[in-house]
Motif scaffolding. Structure first.
Motif, PDB file in Angstrom:
ATOM      1  N   GLY A 197      68.222  38.360  65.619  1.00 47.27           N
ATOM      2  CA  GLY A 197      67.554  38.284  64.335  1.00 47.27           C
ATOM      3  C   GLY A 197      66.285  39.113  64.320  1.00 47.27           C
ATOM      4  O   GLY A 197      65.964  39.839  65.253  1.00 47.27           O
ATOM      5  N   PHE A 198      65.527  38.995  63.224  1.00 46.22           N
ATOM      6  CA  PHE A 198      64.305  39.773  63.088  1.00 46.22           C
ATOM      7  C   PHE A 198      63.236  39.267  64.054  1.00 46.22           C
ATOM      8  O   PHE A 198      63.195  38.085  64.387  1.00 46.22           O
ATOM      9  N   PRO A 199      62.349  40.165  64.491  1.00 41.54           N
ATOM     10  CA  PRO A 199      61.291  39.750  65.418  1.00 41.54           C
ATOM     11  C   PRO A 199      60.296  38.814  64.750  1.00 41.54           C
ATOM     12  O   PRO A 199      60.160  38.778  63.533  1.00 41.54           O
ATOM     13  N   LYS A 200      59.594  38.060  65.596  1.00 47.07           N
ATOM     14  CA  LYS A 200      58.569  37.121  65.129  1.00 47.07           C
ATOM     15  C   LYS A 200      57.213  37.628  65.610  1.00 47.07           C
ATOM     16  O   LYS A 200      57.081  38.161  66.709  1.00 47.07           O
ATOM     17  N   GLY A 201      56.194  37.436  64.779  1.00 46.42           N
ATOM     18  CA  GLY A 201      54.866  37.963  65.082  1.00 46.42           C
ATOM     19  C   GLY A 201      53.983  36.944  65.773  1.00 46.42           C
ATOM     20  O   GLY A 201      53.384  36.074  65.123  1.00 46.42           O
ATOM     21  N   ALA A 202      53.870  37.036  67.084  1.00 46.46           N
ATOM     22  CA  ALA A 202      52.983  36.142  67.832  1.00 46.46           C
ATOM     23  C   ALA A 202      51.540  36.479  67.492  1.00 46.46           C
ATOM     24  O   ALA A 202      51.101  37.619  67.645  1.00 46.46           O
ATOM     25  N   THR A 203      50.807  35.482  67.010  1.00 46.06           N
ATOM     26  CA  THR A 203      49.435  35.691  66.535  1.00 46.06           C
ATOM     27  C   THR A 203      48.448  35.211  67.593  1.00 46.06           C
ATOM     28  O   THR A 203      48.440  34.035  67.968  1.00 46.06           O
ATOM     29  N   LEU A 204      47.618  36.133  68.080  1.00 42.97           N
ATOM     30  CA  LEU A 204      46.745  35.881  69.222  1.00 42.97           C
ATOM     31  C   LEU A 204      45.284  36.064  68.835  1.00 42.97           C
ATOM     32  O   LEU A 204      44.952  36.885  67.984  1.00 42.97           O
ATOM     33  N   GLY A 224      50.360  30.806  66.721  1.00 40.06           N
ATOM     34  CA  GLY A 224      51.688  30.572  66.152  1.00 40.06           C
ATOM     35  C   GLY A 224      52.304  31.887  65.740  1.00 40.06           C
ATOM     36  O   GLY A 224      51.725  32.964  65.941  1.00 40.06           O
ATOM     37  N   TYR A 225      53.505  31.819  65.180  1.00 43.97           N
ATOM     38  CA  TYR A 225      54.155  33.010  64.642  1.00 43.97           C
ATOM     39  C   TYR A 225      53.626  33.252  63.230  1.00 43.97           C
ATOM     40  O   TYR A 225      53.561  32.335  62.415  1.00 43.97           O
ATOM     41  N   TRP A 226      53.241  34.485  62.946  1.00 44.32           N
ATOM     42  CA  TRP A 226      52.593  34.827  61.685  1.00 44.32           C
ATOM     43  C   TRP A 226      53.443  34.378  60.489  1.00 44.32           C
ATOM     44  O   TRP A 226      54.570  34.832  60.298  1.00 44.32           O
ATOM     45  N   THR A 261      57.249  28.431  64.674  1.00 43.21           N
ATOM     46  CA  THR A 261      56.179  27.992  65.572  1.00 43.21           C
ATOM     47  C   THR A 261      56.470  26.594  66.104  1.00 43.21           C
ATOM     48  O   THR A 261      56.321  26.321  67.302  1.00 43.21           O
ATOM     49  N   ALA A 262      56.899  25.701  65.221  1.00 45.52           N
ATOM     50  CA  ALA A 262      57.188  24.320  65.620  1.00 45.52           C
ATOM     51  C   ALA A 262      58.354  24.245  66.597  1.00 45.52           C
ATOM     52  O   ALA A 262      58.412  23.332  67.438  1.00 45.52           O
ATOM     53  N   GLU A 263      59.266  25.205  66.528  1.00 43.81           N
ATOM     54  CA  GLU A 263      60.388  25.230  67.472  1.00 43.81           C
ATOM     55  C   GLU A 263      59.929  25.629  68.870  1.00 43.81           C
ATOM     56  O   GLU A 263      60.542  25.241  69.869  1.00 43.81           O
ATOM     57  N   ALA A 264      58.851  26.408  68.942  1.00 42.27           N
ATOM     58  CA  ALA A 264      58.398  26.945  70.226  1.00 42.27           C
ATOM     59  C   ALA A 264      57.299  26.115  70.869  1.00 42.27           C
ATOM     60  O   ALA A 264      57.252  25.983  72.102  1.00 42.27           O
ATOM     61  N   ALA A 288      52.553  18.293  71.744  1.00 36.98           N
ATOM     62  CA  ALA A 288      51.513  18.172  72.771  1.00 36.98           C
ATOM     63  C   ALA A 288      50.899  19.516  73.139  1.00 36.98           C
ATOM     64  O   ALA A 288      50.053  19.589  74.034  1.00 36.98           O
ATOM     65  N   GLY A 289      51.313  20.593  72.445  1.00 38.49           N
ATOM     66  CA  GLY A 289      50.733  21.908  72.691  1.00 38.49           C
ATOM     67  C   GLY A 289      51.417  22.728  73.760  1.00 38.49           C
ATOM     68  O   GLY A 289      50.910  23.785  74.138  1.00 38.49           O
ATOM     69  N   TRP A 290      52.552  22.275  74.255  1.00 42.01           N
ATOM     70  CA  TRP A 290      53.274  23.022  75.286  1.00 42.01           C
ATOM     71  C   TRP A 290      54.127  24.115  74.650  1.00 42.01           C
ATOM     72  O   TRP A 290      54.887  23.869  73.713  1.00 42.01           O
TER      73      TRP A 290
END
Length: 543
Positions: A195-202, A394-396, A402-405, A409-411
């Motif tokens: 699928g399409f890429p996801k934007g990891a926001t740092l 999270g993912y932009w 984001t919730a899937e990853a 508890a923040g892991w």
């Protein structure tokens, strides 16, 4: 009672509580006349004072162009000095740098520019046979948020750099004073193999600290010179490389715009690099350069391998023939800034090849059962998870992904299968999706690949699973032979394996090839390999 697979990295060194721009200026205040950046292709070089001046000039130009804190600014280019200056210039004003893969074509380019809402794009004019200008202009009408495109090395770049007169140094200082180190500063898109890429926001805090501690574990200081053939669009280049260097006052050496093994060796020799980065396939290519022994690599002492596990024989040659006795192994992912585990400079050969190190300072790690989510005992296989300052925001604009990853508890759940040893060191045994289930037994391709590397005629190997009616899946070995070595077939490979590994781990099929499908960062694309082998074998794989 068995010890669970949980560990955390302790440290006497505190996390850096500052922005990327503030850190660069503080470094310049300490080592201002030390060399900061060298571009080998053009011979250009900057000391730290000059790099700060250049980044500040770009920051003022960004403000003059109407770029504000939180606006997205894209960079679509191979490695160059301007890429580095833009990285620090955007950080000074709080713009969010959007890294764009140089291998992207129009559909991917349009997607990331649209999904990120990029307002200003910096692009190369062309790379090899790719006309970036034509591709950019093709997608631009469908991107209402994209207000301007600046082409690096073009008159539009000169006009951009000439803009600061309308924005004072005090204006820039005021803009920088409004920034927090918890602000998002970077969007990096994952490879998007499904699928399409996801934007990891740092954030500043994410990547500044990760780069700092990577460099700290490698022992970086003002005298170090870090040769970076890895791409800047990826965390390996811009975080572990650029930020790893500048947080310690070390020099960044750009050997070439794109990876070139001979140019890399020449840069190490000429610039007296003390550190060299790469994925294992890059080091294999460098070791295979004609006339390799004629290059003077004696200045090297350390470096970093990441992206995939390093074969034992390759590591031995890197440590001896390339003089990288303190080379480190790192493991991570874009979503974690990226490094979660790293070996230490005094680790032995086994730890550098059979593990990816132990928890980074200030990072928690654990290995859990993928179904129950509970930590497994040390020595058992499970999913690798990590928590700490390095986990992305999270993912932009994709809260569902984001919730899937990231759990409650923040892991961060990586999708990688790992084993934590009694000493806390971790071995990555594959991806959950790469694990082969043959006849009801779990088989980890990495284990088979490591064994096949001991074959005297095999230069590189990748093992995958293909569908099989009888066993569910069967094993295929993609093999690259050493120069001049005779080819090998399935029966010959089986003869080599019999009595040395379990029969169910012996590949049924062999595919001889000159190269593997790879990502731009040098990772093997096993998804594509499975597709190719399944199509080629057809009924043979389901017999």
């Amino acid at each position: 009672m068995s010890k669970l697979s949980y560990a955390h990295g302790t440290s006497d060194i505190a996390l850096l509580g500052e922005t990327i721009g503030a850190n660069l200026m503080n470094t310049a205040g300490r080592v201002g006349t030390s060399e900061a950046l060298v571009e080998c292709a053009t011979g250009r070089r900057w000391d730290y004072n000059e790099l700060v001046d250049w980044a500040s000039k770009i920051a003022r130009s960004l403000l003059a162009a109407g770029i504000e804190k939180g606006d997205r600014v894209g960079v679509w280019s191979p490695n160059c000095a301007e890429w580095v200056a833009l990285q620090y210039g955007t950080a000074l004003v709080g713009a969010i740098l959007v890294n764009i893969n140089p291998a992207y074509r129009t559909s991917e380019l349009e997607f990331v520019l649209r999904q990120s809402g990029t307002k200003l794009l910096f692009s190369a004019t062309s790379v090899k046979t790719s006309d970036y200008r034509a591709m950019t202009e093709q997608v631009r009408p469908s991107l209402p948020a994209l207000e301007e495109v600046v082409y690096i090395g073009d008159p539009s770049w000169d006009r951009f750099e000439a803009m600061p007169a309308s924005v004072s140094v005090d204006d820039l200082a005021a803009a920088h004073a409004r920034l927090s180190f918890d602000d998002p500063i970077n969007i990096q898109y994952t490879s998007g193999t499904t699928g399409f890429p996801k934007g990891a926001t740092l954030t500043h805090h994410n990547i500044l600290n990760n780069g700092f501690f990577v460099g700290d574990l490698l022992g970086y200081g003002e005298a170090d010179r870090v040769c970076l053939p890895v791409p800047f669009y990826h965390c390996f280049g811009m975080v572990m490389g650029n930020l790893g260097a500048t947080t310690h006052g070390s020099a960044i050496v750009i050997p070439a715009p794109l990876f070139d093994p001979a140019a890399t060796l020449a840069a190490v020799e000429k610039e007296r690099a003390t550190s060299l980065y790469g994925v294992p396939t890059m080091f294999i290519a460098e070791l295979g350069v004609e006339g390799f022994s004629n290059y003077d690599l004696s200045s090297l002492r350390t470096g970093l391998m990441a992206g995939s596990p390093c074969p034992v024989e390759v590591m031995k040659r890197v440590q001896t023939e390339m003089h990288m006795h303190e080379v480190g192994i790192a493991y991570g992912m874009t979503e974690t800034s990226p490094v979660s585990t790293q070996t230490r400079s005094d680790d032995d050969l086994e730890h550098r090849t059979a593990t990816v190190g132990r928890a980074m300072p200030h990072i928690e790690i654990k290995v859990v059962d993928p179904v129950s989510g509970l930590s497994v005992d040390r020595g058992a296989t499970g999913e690798f998870c990590t928590r700490g300052y390095s986990v992305m925001l999270g993912y932009w604009e994709q809260p569902d992904k984001t919730a899937e990853a990231i759990d409650a508890a923040g892991w961060m759940h990586t999708g990688d299968l790992a084993v934590m040893k009694d000493d806390g060191y971790v071995n990555i045994v594959g991806r959950i999706k790469d694990m082969v289930i043959r006849g009801g037994e779990n088989i980890y391709p990495r284990e088979i690949e490591e064994f096949l590397y001991t074959h005297p005629d095999i230069a590189d190997v990748a093992v995958i699973g293909v569908p099989d009616q009888k066993y569910g899946e069967e094993l295929v070995a993609w093999v690259q032979m050493r120069p001049g070595a005779p080819s090998i077939d399935a029966e010959g490979l089986a003869d080599f394996c019999r009595g040395r590994i379990a029969h169910q781990k012996i590949p049924k099929f062999v595919r001889i090839c000159q190269s593997f499908p790879m990502t731009v960062t040098g990772k093997v694309r096993k998804v594509e390999m499975r597709e190719i082998s399944s199509a080629e074998l057809g009924s043979s794989a389901t017999a």
